[in-house]
Design an enzyme around this catalytic site. Sequence first.
Site, mmCIF file in Angstrom:
data_model
loop_
_atom_site.group_PDB
_atom_site.id
_atom_site.type_symbol
_atom_site.label_atom_id
_atom_site.label_comp_id
_atom_site.label_asym_id
_atom_site.label_seq_id
_atom_site.Cartn_x
_atom_site.Cartn_y
_atom_site.Cartn_z
ATOM 1 N N GLY A 200 0.930 -1.303 0.126
ATOM 2 C CA GLY A 200 -0.031 0.078 0.055
ATOM 3 C C GLY A 200 0.629 1.258 0.109
ATOM 4 C CD GLU A 201 1.802 2.625 3.825
ATOM 5 O OE1 GLU A 201 0.928 1.648 4.136
ATOM 6 O OE2 GLU A 201 1.634 3.871 4.115
#
Length: 906
Positions: free
Chosen positions: A867-868
């Site tokens: 996600g990051e």
Amino acid sequence: MITKTLKVNGLIRKLTVDPEETLVNVLRTQMSLTGTKIGCYCGECGACTVLWDGKAVRSCNYTMERIPDGAEIITIEGIGSRENLHPLQLSWMIHGGAQCGYCTPGFIVSAKALLDSNVSPTREEVREWFQKNRNLCRCTGYIPLVDAVMDAARVLRGEIAMEELWPKIPDGASIIGSSLPRPSAIAKVTGTCDFGADAGLKLPEDALHIKLVQAKVSHANIISIDTSEAERVPGVYKVITYKDVPGTNRINGLAFPQNKGSGKERPILNDKKVFQFGDALAMVLAYSPKIAEDAASKVKVTLEELPAYMNTLDAMDENAIEIHPGTPNVYFENFVIKGEEVDPLFEKLPYVVEDDFYVGRQPHMPIEADVGFAYMDEEGKLIIHSKSIGIHLHTLMIAEGVGMPAEKLILVQNPAGGTFGYKFSPTMEGLLGVAALVTKKPVFLGFNMYQQFTYTGKRSPFFINLKMGADKSGRLVCMKSDWTVDHGPYCEFGDLLTMRGSQFIGASYDIPNIRGAGRTVATNHAWGSAFRAYGSPQSLFATECLIDELAEKVGMDPLEFRYLNVYREGSTTPNGCPPDVIAYPQAIDKIRPVYKEAKQKAEAKNAKSRDVKYGVGLALMVYGCGLDGADSSEAWVELTEGGAMLGVSWEDHGQGADAGALTFAHEGLRELGIKPEQIRLVMNDTEITPNSGPAGGSRSNVMTGNAIRVACENLLAAMKKEDGGYRTYQEMKAEALPLRYTGAWAAPGTACSVETGQGNPFAVYMYGVLLAEVAVDMITGKASVEKFTMVSDCGPITNKLVLEGQLWGGLAQGIGLALSEDFEDLNKHITFRKAGMPYIMDVPDKMDLIHQETPRPHGPHGMAGSGELPLTSPHAAIINAIYNACGVRIKVLPALPEKILAGLNK
Ligand code: FES
Ligand code: FES
């Protein structure tokens, strides 16, 4: 009141309505058609789109007096159902179009209007349609949504059957790496997923509606709060101020021991001071939201205004007063000491560059504003439902402040319409808890978008001064960094964030000698909360831009300069530990041919074009999966008759927690022949699901994925028979063997030293290389991204739909961060459009993804998170490409047209 006779989803409905009430509110509250969502409530986001006589309209824009008798309205509920999906709904599911799913009904209804008028649109026509109808999505990067429309159109044209869209996964096969739609997708595409505001409408009739009285100045002493007039308003149940709070009235920010603040600076309801614009001074509780709102305006607050320090320079001025008396405005410092002293090294090196960079207050901008409700249960426990992405963590953070023992405080996560990290901090949980505890009634609080902007945390700006030096062969020798973090008035996680500077400034590169110093500063601007990629967009912006500057000074191509200097065997990170795997050389090899071709293309176009210039830019991407050092997670798995049940607190922002949990559980139980549809997910309720840690920092896929893996192994071990087979459910019962097994996993690692920045904070990292191709209009200064190509290495893919959705969505947010998004001006940056959120035409339809799948030693089945990663440095690649196109280097984000133009005019 007026009466209207409308045809809604095919049924004639006679309604008595307030002529000034909006269509969306009538649909949701009077007709219980909660599939239609409210986002901006001002015509900017398209979440409320319905069909009116076949035309897509934003139903928040129309009051009932404007809707004529006989109008035909179709909402998402009228498009299709679980049993009878419309091709658009199925296609949305199989393309991963519903991530958080909050924009989904509006998009599908909008797309229905398009396909009704043009069943063979081109991709560009689909994009133009969504642009024209102002359908905004914050999660997906839009590509899956266009894919979904194109495939639905194929079905409608009769070119393909619905069933053919569904991914083919052989019976018993692993679903790892597959494109199986997430379990929650069907509810999201049919409008039957109850988000917080939808569930709020289903509370008992005597539920109280909360409206906040909020500060309209940024710094002040509170002299008095007079609630008497508001309390006299008929329909008001109570007005609550700090005096009524049963607990300490403070959120516990869990400060580091080295933090000069207590970590308990943030009040639930402000008592002595206002620390920032939007602070909550009182809660009005009434039997209707309108009464509560009217009464809130009658609460009289007397303030003594103080100088407001809206940036770190002002807050660090020697004459500045302490924002929190007794705590210096600079309240935390940390350092990096790796290798030799760097100043003498710089003096000897042939190539040295130094520059200053600033990344500002990026707002998260979920389409769903913050929302929640609370009540006391029959056993006297306080139950709070919210968008929390750290339910166990937040219990710890609010219990004392609210005045409820942690064991009697239950947090439950509602389906969340996007958070992107702002819900790593409790926002309204304390307010809800206090309101329910004081009144002993069910209470509901739903922010409007203005409150979402002004009350919730933002990305914390970093000012970074960075200096790097290379030897005559172009090898990096040393780096000196200095970073100042503007964390707003509340210190929670400010220390953790400032440590990220020591972990990610200079990350990706083998730099043997580093000296660095960072500090956290309290200001009166928006409080800093977690935001996707936490600390790395600031750190990598400085790093990746300065790397380009250094490559130019050395006279090397920026790609080859990176190739020369990236982590290899024997390298260490800025924290002095070896990277978990070596991924960059292979990744750069993969992107090299694309880069060369893009460069040639840009050069050819530039030779012919004067008014628009084209450029390419690169950035390396890196982030660690987890919280610093010791991080752990827990899950349980229970054998049931005919399947299994998984219990886990893996909160979902919309990133696909359900898909991840199902994939790991299915893989762990596959030997038993259990199918995905036989696994029941029990998620995100502190009363019944274990402490799996918060869903932030791309940690869940690694930590909780491992915990689920271990829980399944423990169950299988208990079921194992001497002959090598497994006991059945009935055999387990007959032998009185436990059916539920816990799995716990702790990451190996050590937190970084505050004094030296040395340690081993993350067991698993994600890596990527990004190429941005941009165009710069030389007349207006407007830059646009024409294409991204990303090599991502997140280990073996858990779920392809989820991974690609995360990558596209993060890249789109990076475009916003680079070119338009800001929350500096409290009067201006308060709507999606004004705060610069990218619409579909701001995001390229070409975002090519190349997956590299290096197995991680500590990842479950070798996997990392994802996600990051896509938001770590896309803005740096864009800014490098702008420089490549027109020679203007933007160092203070966002790169608005006027800044680029000013550079061009210099
Ligand atoms: S356009 Fe209606 S809620 Fe955003
Ligand atoms: S899926 Fe579009 S806003 Fe979340």
